[in-house]
Design a protein around this motif. Sequence first.
Motif, PDB file in Angstrom:
ATOM      1  N   ALA A   3       6.870  -7.486  -5.427  1.00  0.00           N
ATOM      2  CA  ALA A   3       7.792  -7.133  -6.506  1.00  0.00           C
ATOM      3  C   ALA A   3       7.040  -6.589  -7.718  1.00  0.00           C
ATOM      4  CB  ALA A   3       8.620  -8.359  -6.903  1.00  0.00           C
ATOM      5  N   ALA A   4       5.872  -7.181  -8.017  1.00  0.00           N
ATOM      6  CA  ALA A   4       5.050  -6.660  -9.119  1.00  0.00           C
ATOM      7  C   ALA A   4       4.547  -5.257  -8.798  1.00  0.00           C
ATOM      8  CB  ALA A   4       3.875  -7.605  -9.374  1.00  0.00           C
ATOM      9  N   SER A   5       4.168  -5.027  -7.527  1.00  0.00           N
ATOM     10  CA  SER A   5       3.752  -3.682  -7.121  1.00  0.00           C
ATOM     11  C   SER A   5       4.909  -2.695  -7.227  1.00  0.00           C
ATOM     12  CB  SER A   5       3.223  -3.706  -5.690  1.00  0.00           C
ATOM     13  OG  SER A   5       2.151  -4.604  -5.561  1.00  0.00           O
ATOM     14  N   LEU A   6       6.118  -3.143  -6.828  1.00  0.00           N
ATOM     15  CA  LEU A   6       7.294  -2.282  -6.929  1.00  0.00           C
ATOM     16  C   LEU A   6       7.599  -1.932  -8.389  1.00  0.00           C
ATOM     17  CD1 LEU A   6       9.802  -0.937  -5.660  1.00  0.00           C
ATOM     18  CD2 LEU A   6      10.974  -3.135  -5.871  1.00  0.00           C
ATOM     19  N   ALA A   7       7.446  -2.915  -9.300  1.00  0.00           N
ATOM     20  CA  ALA A   7       7.705  -2.649 -10.714  1.00  0.00           C
ATOM     21  C   ALA A   7       6.742  -1.599 -11.259  1.00  0.00           C
ATOM     22  CB  ALA A   7       7.591  -3.949 -11.507  1.00  0.00           C
ATOM     23  N   THR A   8       5.479  -1.685 -10.873  1.00  0.00           N
ATOM     24  CA  THR A   8       4.500  -0.681 -11.316  1.00  0.00           C
ATOM     25  C   THR A   8       4.842   0.695 -10.757  1.00  0.00           C
ATOM     26  OG1 THR A   8       2.815  -2.416 -11.322  1.00  0.00           O
ATOM     27  CG2 THR A   8       2.048  -0.153 -11.422  1.00  0.00           C
ATOM     28  N   THR A   9       5.238   0.748  -9.477  1.00  0.00           N
ATOM     29  CA  THR A   9       5.606   2.030  -8.860  1.00  0.00           C
ATOM     30  C   THR A   9       6.826   2.638  -9.540  1.00  0.00           C
ATOM     31  OG1 THR A   9       4.703   1.317  -6.741  1.00  0.00           O
ATOM     32  CG2 THR A   9       6.296   3.104  -6.697  1.00  0.00           C
ATOM     33  N   LEU A  10       7.841   1.806  -9.804  1.00  0.00           N
ATOM     34  CA  LEU A  10       9.047   2.309 -10.473  1.00  0.00           C
ATOM     35  C   LEU A  10       8.731   2.810 -11.874  1.00  0.00           C
ATOM     36  CD1 LEU A  10      11.691  -0.373  -9.383  1.00  0.00           C
ATOM     37  CD2 LEU A  10      11.484   1.980  -8.563  1.00  0.00           C
ATOM     38  N   THR A  11       7.823   2.128 -12.568  1.00  0.00           N
ATOM     39  CA  THR A  11       7.449   2.565 -13.914  1.00  0.00           C
ATOM     40  C   THR A  11       6.746   3.917 -13.873  1.00  0.00           C
ATOM     41  OG1 THR A  11       7.199   0.246 -14.549  1.00  0.00           O
ATOM     42  CG2 THR A  11       6.204   1.881 -15.997  1.00  0.00           C
ATOM     43  N   LYS A  12       5.844   4.085 -12.906  1.00  0.00           N
ATOM     44  CA  LYS A  12       5.118   5.365 -12.804  1.00  0.00           C
ATOM     45  C   LYS A  12       6.065   6.524 -12.515  1.00  0.00           C
ATOM     46  CE  LYS A  12       0.692   3.483 -11.180  1.00  0.00           C
ATOM     47  NZ  LYS A  12      -0.260   3.397 -10.052  1.00  0.00           N
ATOM     48  N   ILE A  13       6.941   6.335 -11.510  1.00  0.00           N
ATOM     49  CA  ILE A  13       7.816   7.460 -11.143  1.00  0.00           C
ATOM     50  C   ILE A  13       8.876   7.709 -12.210  1.00  0.00           C
ATOM     51  CG2 ILE A  13       7.387   7.124  -8.688  1.00  0.00           C
ATOM     52  CD1 ILE A  13      10.120   5.833  -8.430  1.00  0.00           C
ATOM     53  N   GLY A  29       0.808  -1.212   0.000  1.00  0.00           N
ATOM     54  CA  GLY A  29       0.000   0.000   0.000  1.00  0.00           C
ATOM     55  C   GLY A  29       0.842   1.263   0.000  1.00  0.00           C
ATOM     56  N   ALA A  30       1.938   1.252   0.772  1.00  0.00           N
ATOM     57  CA  ALA A  30       2.832   2.414   0.796  1.00  0.00           C
ATOM     58  C   ALA A  30       3.499   2.630  -0.557  1.00  0.00           C
ATOM     59  CB  ALA A  30       3.882   2.233   1.889  1.00  0.00           C
ATOM     60  N   LEU A  31       3.881   1.537  -1.203  1.00  0.00           N
ATOM     61  CA  LEU A  31       4.482   1.653  -2.532  1.00  0.00           C
ATOM     62  C   LEU A  31       3.514   2.284  -3.524  1.00  0.00           C
ATOM     63  CD1 LEU A  31       6.466  -1.689  -3.052  1.00  0.00           C
ATOM     64  CD2 LEU A  31       7.409   0.620  -3.017  1.00  0.00           C
ATOM     65  N   TRP A  32       2.254   1.845  -3.465  1.00  0.00           N
ATOM     66  CA  TRP A  32       1.269   2.388  -4.400  1.00  0.00           C
ATOM     67  C   TRP A  32       1.047   3.879  -4.155  1.00  0.00           C
ATOM     68  CZ3 TRP A  32      -3.391   4.857  -3.961  1.00  0.00           C
ATOM     69  CH2 TRP A  32      -4.123   4.997  -5.143  1.00  0.00           C
ATOM     70  N   ILE A  33       0.937   4.276  -2.885  1.00  0.00           N
ATOM     71  CA  ILE A  33       0.708   5.691  -2.565  1.00  0.00           C
ATOM     72  C   ILE A  33       1.871   6.551  -3.050  1.00  0.00           C
ATOM     73  CG2 ILE A  33       0.499   7.323  -0.655  1.00  0.00           C
ATOM     74  CD1 ILE A  33      -1.016   5.139   0.881  1.00  0.00           C
ATOM     75  N   LEU A  34       3.097   6.081  -2.815  1.00  0.00           N
ATOM     76  CA  LEU A  34       4.264   6.847  -3.250  1.00  0.00           C
ATOM     77  C   LEU A  34       4.335   6.926  -4.773  1.00  0.00           C
ATOM     78  CD1 LEU A  34       6.947   5.524  -0.727  1.00  0.00           C
ATOM     79  CD2 LEU A  34       5.859   7.773  -0.734  1.00  0.00           C
ATOM     80  N   GLY A  35       4.046   5.822  -5.450  1.00  0.00           N
ATOM     81  CA  GLY A  35       4.104   5.842  -6.907  1.00  0.00           C
ATOM     82  C   GLY A  35       3.008   6.686  -7.526  1.00  0.00           C
ATOM     83  N   GLU A  36       1.884   6.821  -6.830  1.00  0.00           N
ATOM     84  CA  GLU A  36       0.748   7.548  -7.400  1.00  0.00           C
ATOM     85  C   GLU A  36       0.816   9.046  -7.145  1.00  0.00           C
ATOM     86  OE1 GLU A  36      -2.394   7.440  -9.848  1.00  0.00           O
ATOM     87  OE2 GLU A  36      -1.456   5.597  -9.101  1.00  0.00           O
TER      88      GLU A  36
END
Length: 508
Positions: A109-119, A12-19
């Motif tokens: 890891a899949a959530s991290l990949a999405t966050t890294l792609t967004k940022i 959840g924290a990863l998603w918030i930061l990436g968004e």
Amino acid sequence: FRYCSSCRIYRGALWILGEYCSTKEDIQSVMTEVRRSLGEIPIVESEIKKEAGELKSEEEVSVGPAQKLVTEMGTYATQSALSSSRPTKKEEDRPPLRGFLLDGDFFVAASLATTLTKIALRYVSLVQEKKKQNSFVAEAMLLMATILHLGKSSLPKKPITDDDVDRISLCLKVLSECSPLMNDIFNKECRQSLSHMLSAKLEEEKLSQKKESEKRNVTVQPDDPISFMQLTAKNEMNSKEDQFQLSLLAAMGNTQRKEAADPLASKLNKVTQLTGFSDPVYAEAYVHVNQYDIVLDVLVVNQTSDTLQNCTLELATLGDLKLVEKPSPLTLAPHDFANIKANVKVASTENGIIFGNIVYDVSGAASDRNCVVLSDIHIDIMDYIQPASCTDAEFRQMWAEFEWENKVTVNTNIVDLNEYLQHILKSTNMKCLTPEKALSGYCGFMAANLYARSIFGEDALANVSIEKPIHLGPEAPVTGHIRIRAKSQGMALSLGDKINLSQKKTSL
């Protein structure tokens, strides 16, 4: 990040930061924290070095206390020991994200990949220097690549799943191309899809609460007259249905499917013929299914002109059924009839078969006992299964825990996806957990989760994955698979047999 020990909170924290990280400084801070939480990279090489003991800093050298010993000559001598020890894995100060990955939880890891792609896509749009853009994107791709390498190695407790591999590979492809379309999808459409999903979930919760409140409303007042079903005319049956009688039948477990015909005559629909009309003894049985037992009301008719003595109904069961008591023998006069009742105990939800014969002696005959073999009585699993509901998290947890799976190939003549799904729901007494909005529209394929619970408290899960082969024409039947999971083997097999028998639509 450094003090988070829950993988779900971390996602959840990863998603918030990436968004919601929109400035260059915030994006760089997120990347720094992710690198710190992953630890030394490449992960596989550093973990292999730790296992081989090449990192000397981990070793601790300790000197044991000196001991005084007495030699054979009677003199004193001192002895000391030098020992080295390596800390165990539990003692290692492992970064949290690295610990999640080594434990086999690659969903983060899949959530991290999405966050890294967004940022990374947002950083490219904010920074104009090409060198800094390439450096940031390359660093994000390096982190994804080292996670993929770790997932396919033997170091984690559980290997990476194919879904997570596809998600990380997709993010790598998006970053390698950096197209405006992908930038719009990741940074705008994803947030809109989330808001749509949350609003649909809120509407679904409101609808379920409204249905529950309607169920709680009292429909029968204390001073209402009592109607007796036996004294009610047939034309008044639909308008004056006795609520007390319905609640009593519901408590006995007899109202799983409402009879469309006259309720007084519905008993005849459950009569099973056991012998032929030309047999010396004619027998038919009414199968009455209660919650934990089955009552067989067997009508036995003597069609001969002889007196039948010691006429005995002998029954045996196949499946998780048990005969409670053996029916007592009786004597039948010529052309006489009698009713014999037998109780069969049901222990679990699976298809069962009751078979047996009728043996008797003819009065005055010197021959051996006569025997009439009865037809089999098949107990349907649908008498015990009722629709039920559960949350998505409970469904996923049960899907992972249940060890018995039965995969059924779709073989039907139905050409519409929604029509086939409704046909399966009607045939299996299961409830569709997938929201109505997710199933609306037409895209050529459909995936839905089904759930039901037996009267014994056993859960049954099903996942329907079907598609419409467009290349075969508009009249092509639906194809796909239905995966059934249950805690017991009997329930998974019985539910699969029921789907196989009923998935073809019969023409009226």
